[in-house]
Design a protein around this motif. Structure first.
Motif, short mmCIF file in Angstrom:
data_model
loop_
_atom_site.label_atom_id
_atom_site.label_comp_id
_atom_site.label_asym_id
_atom_site.label_seq_id
_atom_site.Cartn_x
_atom_site.Cartn_y
_atom_site.Cartn_z
N TRP A 161 44.84 27.68 -28.79
CA TRP A 161 44.73 28.07 -27.38
C TRP A 161 45.98 28.76 -26.83
O TRP A 161 45.98 29.24 -25.70
CB TRP A 161 44.44 26.83 -26.53
CG TRP A 161 45.44 25.74 -26.79
CD1 TRP A 161 46.69 25.59 -26.22
CD2 TRP A 161 45.30 24.66 -27.71
NE1 TRP A 161 47.33 24.50 -26.74
CE2 TRP A 161 46.50 23.90 -27.65
CE3 TRP A 161 44.28 24.24 -28.57
CZ2 TRP A 161 46.69 22.76 -28.43
CZ3 TRP A 161 44.48 23.11 -29.33
CH2 TRP A 161 45.66 22.38 -29.26
N ARG A 190 48.85 21.10 -25.97
CA ARG A 190 48.20 20.36 -24.88
C ARG A 190 47.36 19.25 -25.51
O ARG A 190 46.39 19.51 -26.20
CB ARG A 190 47.33 21.29 -24.04
CG ARG A 190 48.12 22.34 -23.28
CD ARG A 190 47.21 23.33 -22.57
NE ARG A 190 46.28 22.65 -21.67
CZ ARG A 190 45.29 23.28 -21.03
NH1 ARG A 190 45.10 24.58 -21.21
NH2 ARG A 190 44.48 22.60 -20.22
N LEU A 230 43.49 18.95 -25.63
CA LEU A 230 42.70 19.98 -26.30
C LEU A 230 42.53 19.72 -27.80
O LEU A 230 41.83 20.48 -28.47
CB LEU A 230 43.35 21.36 -26.10
CG LEU A 230 43.52 21.83 -24.67
CD1 LEU A 230 44.04 23.25 -24.63
CD2 LEU A 230 42.23 21.71 -23.88
N ARG A 243 35.94 19.16 -27.70
CA ARG A 243 37.04 19.65 -26.86
C ARG A 243 36.92 21.17 -26.74
O ARG A 243 37.72 21.92 -27.28
CB ARG A 243 38.40 19.25 -27.46
CG ARG A 243 38.70 17.75 -27.35
CD ARG A 243 39.95 17.37 -28.13
NE ARG A 243 40.36 16.01 -27.84
CZ ARG A 243 39.80 14.92 -28.35
NH1 ARG A 243 38.79 15.05 -29.19
NH2 ARG A 243 40.24 13.72 -28.03
N GLU A 254 37.59 23.35 -24.56
CA GLU A 254 38.67 24.16 -24.00
C GLU A 254 39.77 24.44 -25.02
O GLU A 254 40.66 25.25 -24.77
CB GLU A 254 39.27 23.47 -22.78
CG GLU A 254 38.30 23.39 -21.60
CD GLU A 254 38.95 22.78 -20.37
OE1 GLU A 254 40.12 22.36 -20.45
OE2 GLU A 254 38.27 22.73 -19.33
N GLY A 255 39.67 23.80 -26.19
CA GLY A 255 40.66 24.01 -27.24
C GLY A 255 40.21 24.99 -28.31
O GLY A 255 40.81 25.02 -29.39
N HIS A 283 35.89 25.68 -32.97
CA HIS A 283 36.30 24.37 -32.47
C HIS A 283 37.07 23.59 -33.54
O HIS A 283 36.91 23.81 -34.74
CB HIS A 283 35.07 23.54 -32.09
CG HIS A 283 34.26 24.12 -30.98
ND1 HIS A 283 34.35 23.66 -29.68
CD2 HIS A 283 33.34 25.12 -30.97
CE1 HIS A 283 33.52 24.35 -28.92
NE2 HIS A 283 32.88 25.24 -29.67
#
Length: 258
Positions: free
Chosen positions: A152, A157, A160, A177, A179-180, A187
């Motif tokens: 990312w 983070r 993530l 997750r 958003e990661g 993913h």
């Protein structure tokens, strides 16, 4: 074959990306993540690698998908299954406790199995010839073309990735997750479980035609991505680890490429 068990595949165009870590950054990695400058030497030098087009599974192979292989072939199941089927709660977790040879055998079995059916693989057109990704393909998929540290971006983070910092202490459902995701949309490329690649353990610069992608050669095979018990430094896109291809453990799985 239940098509719902198959991962979506992401197309990666032919092109050049920056692989590895630059010499000037080795000391900074040691200060941030521990060890010495030499601890990270295997990631250097950073260099440009040209790859032909390929496709990568958006998620690792799950227990549910791997179970179809075990039932069809009689292959030894992962030890924690305690039988030919995974625990219900782990159906959508990445399969682990598979050695490199078993991962390769799964790719070959899935290729042969789908040739005998009308199943359509999301994101692909037949004929299907599945394999493990090379470590260069894996890193290109994880970090894109801008040399970022994590899928990312450059800053870790904890929310993530399923690493030690998440305090979960076990694998998690694949794709949990979102958003990661990496630049291509993959993913779990940081944390969750280590992933076998096709590549032999060899020094950089990476050269795909120098024998390191020969599946018949003996030697340790590269793993990527880190896992749920590792701290964040192991989840960096450039981090390399390796094991003998006969090793099975509760931290290592794989994903498909084509």
């Amino acid at each position: 074959m239940n098509a719902d068990l198959l991962p979506i595949f992401l197309q990666v165009p032919a092109g050049v990306f920056r692989m590895g870590t630059s010499e000037r950054d080795l000391s900074a990695l040691a200060r941030r993540y521990g060890g010495t400058r030499e601890s990270y030497r295997e990631e250097a030098p950073q260099h440009e690698v040209a790859l032909p087009a390929f496709a990568l599974a958006a998620t690792p192979v799950t227990n549910a998908l791997y179970a179809t292989f075990v039932q069809a072939t009689g292959m030894t199941p992962p030890l924690h299954w305690r039988g030919p089927l995974p625990p219900t709660a782990l159906q959508d977790h990445p399969v682990v406790d598979t050695n490199w040879h078993e991962a390769v055998a799964f790719c070959q079995w899935l290729t042969a199995s789908l040739q005998q059916t009308s199943v359509v693989v999301p994101g692909l057109a037949p004929p299907y010839r599945f394999r493990l990704p090379s470590e260069a393909e894996w890193e290109r998929s994880a970090r894109g073309t801008d040399g970022r540290q994590f899928p990312w971006g450059d800053e870790f983070r904890a929310e993530l990735a399923n690493t030690r910092e998440s305090n979960l202490g076990s694998s998690s459902v694949v794709g949990s997750r979102p958003e990661g995701i990496s630049p291509i949309g993959a993913h779990d490329m940081a944390g969750n479980v280590w992933e076998w690649t096709a590549s032999l353990d060899a020094l950089y610069p990476y050269q795909r035609n120098d024998g390191r992608e020969d599946p018949t050669r003996e030697g340790r095979r590269i793993m990527r991505g880190g896992c749920y018990v590792n701290p964040q430094g192991y989840a960096r896109c450039a981090c390399r680890f390796r094991l003998a291809p006969t090793v099975r453990n509760e931290f290592t799985g794989f994903r498909l490429a084509i």
